[in-house]
Scaffold this motif. Structure first.
Motif, short mmCIF file in Angstrom:
data_model
loop_
_atom_site.label_atom_id
_atom_site.label_comp_id
_atom_site.label_asym_id
_atom_site.label_seq_id
_atom_site.Cartn_x
_atom_site.Cartn_y
_atom_site.Cartn_z
N LEU A 615 41.64 52.25 44.26
CA LEU A 615 41.78 53.59 43.67
C LEU A 615 40.48 54.36 43.82
CD1 LEU A 615 43.52 52.55 40.32
CD2 LEU A 615 44.64 53.60 42.29
N THR A 616 40.59 55.67 43.90
CA THR A 616 39.39 56.49 43.89
C THR A 616 38.82 56.51 42.48
OG1 THR A 616 40.58 58.54 43.34
CG2 THR A 616 40.40 57.95 45.69
N MET A 617 37.56 56.86 42.36
CA MET A 617 36.94 56.92 41.05
C MET A 617 37.62 57.96 40.16
SD MET A 617 34.88 55.63 38.95
CE MET A 617 34.12 54.48 40.10
N GLN A 618 38.07 59.05 40.77
CA GLN A 618 38.78 60.08 40.00
C GLN A 618 40.09 59.52 39.43
OE1 GLN A 618 39.69 63.61 42.21
NE2 GLN A 618 40.30 64.78 40.40
N ASP A 619 40.82 58.77 40.25
CA ASP A 619 42.07 58.16 39.77
C ASP A 619 41.80 57.14 38.68
OD1 ASP A 619 43.47 59.70 41.54
OD2 ASP A 619 43.72 58.13 43.05
N ARG A 620 40.73 56.36 38.84
CA ARG A 620 40.40 55.37 37.81
C ARG A 620 40.09 56.06 36.48
NH1 ARG A 620 39.76 50.31 40.01
NH2 ARG A 620 39.46 50.26 42.27
N CYS A 621 39.38 57.15 36.53
CA CYS A 621 39.03 57.87 35.30
C CYS A 621 40.27 58.41 34.61
CB CYS A 621 38.06 59.01 35.62
SG CYS A 621 36.39 58.45 36.02
N ILE A 622 41.29 58.80 35.39
CA ILE A 622 42.55 59.25 34.78
C ILE A 622 43.21 58.09 34.04
CG2 ILE A 622 44.89 60.06 35.28
CD1 ILE A 622 43.72 61.72 37.55
N PHE A 623 43.25 56.92 34.66
CA PHE A 623 43.86 55.75 34.03
C PHE A 623 43.11 55.34 32.76
CE2 PHE A 623 46.33 55.07 37.88
CZ PHE A 623 47.50 54.48 37.38
N LEU A 624 41.82 55.60 32.70
CA LEU A 624 41.05 55.20 31.51
C LEU A 624 41.56 55.85 30.24
CD1 LEU A 624 37.36 55.21 32.86
CD2 LEU A 624 38.93 53.28 32.65
N SER A 625 42.18 57.02 30.37
CA SER A 625 42.68 57.75 29.20
C SER A 625 44.15 57.49 28.93
CB SER A 625 42.46 59.26 29.39
OG SER A 625 41.10 59.56 29.60
N ALA A 626 44.78 56.61 29.69
CA ALA A 626 46.22 56.37 29.56
C ALA A 626 46.54 55.76 28.21
CB ALA A 626 46.70 55.47 30.69
N PRO A 627 47.65 56.16 27.58
CA PRO A 627 48.06 55.60 26.28
C PRO A 627 48.70 54.23 26.45
CG PRO A 627 49.66 57.25 27.00
CD PRO A 627 48.57 57.24 28.04
N CYS A 628 47.90 53.18 26.36
CA CYS A 628 48.38 51.82 26.60
C CYS A 628 48.23 50.98 25.34
CB CYS A 628 47.60 51.16 27.73
SG CYS A 628 47.75 51.99 29.31
N GLU A 629 49.20 50.10 25.12
CA GLU A 629 49.12 49.11 24.06
C GLU A 629 48.68 47.81 24.71
OE1 GLU A 629 48.56 47.50 20.96
OE2 GLU A 629 49.64 49.35 20.49
N LEU A 630 47.38 47.59 24.79
CA LEU A 630 46.85 46.48 25.58
C LEU A 630 47.06 45.13 24.92
CD1 LEU A 630 43.53 48.12 26.80
CD2 LEU A 630 45.72 47.98 27.98
N ARG A 631 47.46 45.10 23.66
CA ARG A 631 47.76 43.83 23.02
C ARG A 631 49.08 43.25 23.51
NH1 ARG A 631 46.39 45.10 16.67
NH2 ARG A 631 44.22 45.73 16.92
N THR A 632 49.90 44.09 24.12
CA THR A 632 51.22 43.66 24.58
C THR A 632 51.14 43.28 26.06
OG1 THR A 632 52.21 45.25 23.04
CG2 THR A 632 53.65 44.31 24.73
N PRO A 633 51.38 42.01 26.41
CA PRO A 633 51.28 41.60 27.82
C PRO A 633 52.20 42.38 28.74
CG PRO A 633 51.37 39.68 26.36
CD PRO A 633 51.64 40.87 25.51
N SER A 634 53.40 42.73 28.28
CA SER A 634 54.32 43.49 29.12
C SER A 634 53.77 44.86 29.46
CB SER A 634 55.68 43.62 28.43
OG SER A 634 55.56 44.31 27.20
N GLN A 635 53.05 45.49 28.51
CA GLN A 635 52.47 46.80 28.78
C GLN A 635 51.34 46.69 29.80
OE1 GLN A 635 52.08 50.57 26.36
NE2 GLN A 635 53.14 50.22 28.24
N VAL A 636 50.58 45.61 29.75
CA VAL A 636 49.52 45.39 30.74
C VAL A 636 50.12 45.22 32.13
CG1 VAL A 636 47.67 43.85 31.47
CG2 VAL A 636 47.94 44.41 29.05
N ARG A 637 51.22 44.47 32.23
CA ARG A 637 51.88 44.32 33.52
C ARG A 637 52.39 45.66 34.05
NH1 ARG A 637 53.90 39.61 30.90
NH2 ARG A 637 55.84 40.71 30.35
N THR A 638 52.94 46.47 33.16
CA THR A 638 53.42 47.78 33.57
C THR A 638 52.26 48.67 34.02
OG1 THR A 638 55.20 47.57 31.95
CG2 THR A 638 54.83 49.75 32.88
#
Length: 797
Positions: A615-638
């Motif tokens: 990914l480009t650094m710009q794309d990575r920065c967009i993902f950094l703000s994504a609303p994720c529930e990281l405690r849930t393994p299924s959400q991490v896979r998604t």
């Protein structure tokens, strides 16, 4: 020139303790207005602040100084020395485990190849040097009492991470410290100076030059819950031609959106996962979540709700960004009294005029003299039982319905906003059998509910970091929801009736436009709100909180903006993990005494999860703000699946992503509530990304349809819920035990002064971990037994 003058006037103040030259406003009147002339704090007034706070008063000053000054050290007590030795042994034991795992997995756990480690021999040599560094840092603390952040940073970071976030948090911090150690020779002096220059975040108000060009007037509406402060701010918004409402919840944004459109005022709804823009209208209002505040739009009036959230460890950056960046001629802030000093000082820095409006509660609020004594049969119509665990919430709902024979609505954060709104409507409707409500602390965030009495199931909670007692502010915010005189449902209904009446008049030949007058709060309604607890043992803490005053806010949260992260990352090798770049930026950052960097835990975790994708650094920065529930393994896979789609620029159709479990919607499947909530989070994340990668995630309309189907399934699941949980009392005892463990851990490794200053946010660690009960005692005992047995060598060979 105006901007340069402000910066020149602020440089000196940023390096000194907080100024308190602004006097408090009298609170003797029901609604008082005070005008504060914007000015920069003077050096003479600033010098007198911070004294009497012990050595951490000077430490706060050091955090913003260009150079460190010697800190007065004290010899630790014998008990502290012993505790430090135990912690040292524990850390060294964990380091050994980390290194063994790294050798077995080829270094994937700590990404050794990215840090120049290419052989097992090199890894062992570096590990021995790192052990020596740990031993030296602990020797400074044990023998000389050097424990400060600047004088002994390795000790400080490891100790703090363990105290606040237990063994997992300390382990993650240990991995990062080892990564930094591996790159110690890769940072020549010139590069370190460059990094330090980029990481200078002392003047975040300069990130918004367009707003600084405006002469804004800040109206700060403060008071307890149900005092009319938000009502008056919204009246100012309704009277304007253009404006913005920014709230803490999507549910509140939708509420204002519905209210304005019902009154004939075109309004857009803008949240992370949904955007509804009025058609064929040039000028319209915007109702949004705080994170989505339109900073490039010039408006007449803007309202930011729950302004005390500006100091939140996780989301405070969004309130700070909205406050500093909204281009509004009038900016109305609504919140608690404890935000006044901080907002006034921020206005002094930005040059904005600040007007403070004080309010008193419109109806009485009383804490009851006794609890429900654990008997649900003592519940009354309109009661809301507040709990802080989803397990407890479901167990309470089932128990209440079994004991009373009446239905119970349910509201908590993991439910979709639409489901929460439906459950709230069931509770508010007097013409059904939903007499009670069981809710989480989400009701304290402004959710409009017709609650007669708030019943606290417990006075402690798990806040994502550990079990702790509720703060004074939290108890008042939640308990204050009792006895509301009118909800948004009633206002929208009144507006609809007024519009219908006006339309009928026009159809009868009356001329003139349809005008809906703003309704004032009915002053004659004085319904008393009551607050109590479910158990007698919890009531004293509730009563004491309502007699106490919450501490004033001291710092506003900020987050490194994308442009700064990209600039900082450009100085590293392309193979350097973004998670390390973020933590390095956090370490080198400099902020003024009015700001602190919010938690980077989720941001760093997301960076690690998507590291494998191109990914480009710009794309990575967009993902950094994504609303994720990281405690849930299924959400991490998604999340990883979505990152793969962006990296490959294909495969973003909703039906082409196998990680999204759409089979849960099949009639033959009977998924549990947790699975449905997880699927809803996946669809919400898809919608969020569809507004940012439109050419890849192209199934937005289908995603909205699936989202509605999931919400219907969740409602069905709630109706037929049967939760098997036999002993609420046993769970309460477990929570109390964990709370005491956390307090004991703090007292073991920190003095009272250090605990107070750490809790006030002097430095927020980069990581947090899940509770790991007994891990410390068990692992320490395996390396260093207690005093009643033979003592092994503290440092492994």
């Amino acid at each position: 020139m105006k901007l340069l003058f402000r910066r020149a006037a602020t440089v000196g103040a940023c390096r000194l303790p907080r100024a308190v030259g602004i006097s408090r406003v009298s609170r003797c009147f029901r609604s008082t207005t005070t005008t504060i002339t914007a000015r920069a704090p003077t050096v003479s007034s600033a010098r007198n602040v911070g004294r009497g706070r012990g050595e951490f008063g000077s430490l706060r000053e050091e955090l913003d100084n260009d150079k460190e000054t010697p800190r007065r050290n004290r010899q630790p007590k014998p008990s502290s020395k012993r505790n430090y030795e135990l912690l040292q042994a524990f850390i060294l034991s964990r380091l050994t485990s980390i290194l063994e795992t790294a050798q077995q997995t080829g270094g994937n756990g700590i990404q050794l190849a990215s840090f120049g480690v290419t052989s097992v021999q090199q890894l062992k040599a570096e590990a021995n040097l790192f052990r020596a560094a740990i031993n030296k840092s602990f020797a400074l603390a044990i023998e000389r009492g050097v424990t400060g952040r600047h004088e002994n940073p390795l000790f400080w970071n490891l100790r703090y991470a363990f105290i606040k976030y237990d063994a997992p948090g300390m382990t993650t911090e240990l991995k990062h410290s080892f990564q930094t150690f591996l790159l110690r020779s890769a940072f020549p002096k010139a590069l370190v100076e460059k990094h330090t220059e980029i990481a200078d975040m002392r003047f975040p108000y300069e990130w918004f030059p367009a707003s600084r060009m405006l002469q804004r007037t800040i109206h700060l509406h403060v008071g307890p819950t149900n005092s009319g402060k938000t009502y008056n701010a919204l009246k100012a918004l309704e009277a304007a031609k253009t404006g913005v409402y920014a709230g803490p919840l999507r549910l509140l944004a939708h509420e204002i959106y519905s209210r304005f459109n019902a009154k004939g005022k075109p309004c857009a709804l803008v949240t992370g996962e949904e955007q509804r823009i009025p058609e064929n209208v040039d000028d319209y209002f915007v109702s949004c979540t705080v994170e989505m505040s339109p900073l490039n739009r010039v408006v007449d009036v803007a309202v930011i709700d729950e302004i005390q959230m500006i100091a939140d460890d996780y989301r405070g950056w969004a309130w700070t960004q909205a406050f500093l960046g909204l281009q509004a001629k009038e900016l109305h802030l609504c919140g608690e009294e404890r935000a006044v000093d901080l907002i006034q000082e921020l206005c002094a820095r930005t040059g904005d005029k600040c007007i403070v409006h004080h309010y008193e509660r419109l109806n009485p609020l009383k804490t009851m003299g006794r609890s429900l004594r654990g008997d649900f049969r003592n519940l009354e119509n309109g009661d809301a039982v507040v709990s802080f665990s989803r397990v407890n919430i479901h167990a309470l709902k089932q128990s209440i319905e079994q004991k009373t024979g009446h239905r119970c609505a349910i509201v908590y954060g993991s439910l979709p906003p639409e489901t929460r709104a439906q459950q709230a409507a069931l509770f508010n409707d007097p013409n059904n059998n939903y007499n009670y409500l069981v809710a989480s602390d989400a009701i304290g965030m402004g959710l409009n509910l017709e609650i007669k009495r708030v019943v606290f199931e417990a006075a402690s909670k798990f806040d994502g970091m550990g079990h702790r007692s509720l703060t004074v502010s939290e108890i008042k915010q939640i308990g204050g929801r009792a006895g509301r005189y009118k909800t948004a449902r009633g206002e929208i209904a009144d507006a609809e009736k007024a519009k219908s009446k006006a339309a009928a008049s026009q159809s009868n030949g009356d001329a003139g436009p349809v005008v809906v007058a703003a309704q004032s709060p009915p002053a004659h309604i004085k319904s008393i709100g009551y607050v109590t607890s479910l158990l007698e043992e919890e009531l004293p803490a509730i009563q004491e909180a309502f007699k106490s005053t919450a501490k004033p806010l001291k710092r506003a949260g900020i987050m490194p903006p994308s442009f700064l992260i990209e600039k900082f990352a450009a100085t590293f090798s392309p193979k350097t993990p973004l998670s390390f770049i973020l933590t390095r930026l956090r370490e080198l950052s400099r902020v003024s005494e009015l700001f602190e960097i919010c938690q980077l835990k989720d941001t760093v975790a997301i960076a690690d999860f998507i590291h494998e994708f191109d990914l480009t650094m710009q794309d990575r920065c967009i993902f950094l703000s994504a609303p994720c529930e990281l405690r849930t393994p299924s959400q991490v896979r998604t999340l990883k699946a979505f990152a793969r789609c962006v990296a490959e620029l294909k495969g973003g159709h909703l039906l082409d992503i196998p990680e999204i479990d759409l089979d849960a919607l099949l009639p033959t499947r009977t998924p549990n509530l947790t699975q449905l909530e997880g699927l809803h989070k996946d669809i919400t994340l898809y919608l969020w990304l569809s507004y940012r990668f439109r050419g890849i995630f192209t199934s937005q309309h289908l995603a909205f349809h699936v989202k509605s189907l999931v919400e219907a399934k969740i409602n069905e699941a709630l109706e037929g819920l049967h939760w098997r949980f036999n002993s609420l009392a046993q769970r309460r005892k477990m929570v109390k035990r964990y709370t005491k463990m956390q307090q004991k851990r703090e007292s073991m490794f920190m003095s009272e002064e250090e605990i107070d200053d750490v809790l006030e946010g002097i430095e927020v660690p980069l990581f947090e971990g899940e509770a790991e009960a007994g891990a410390f005692e068990a692992e320490v005992d395996s390396v260093v037994p207690r005093d009643d047995g033979p003592r092994k060598k503290a440092v492994p060979a």
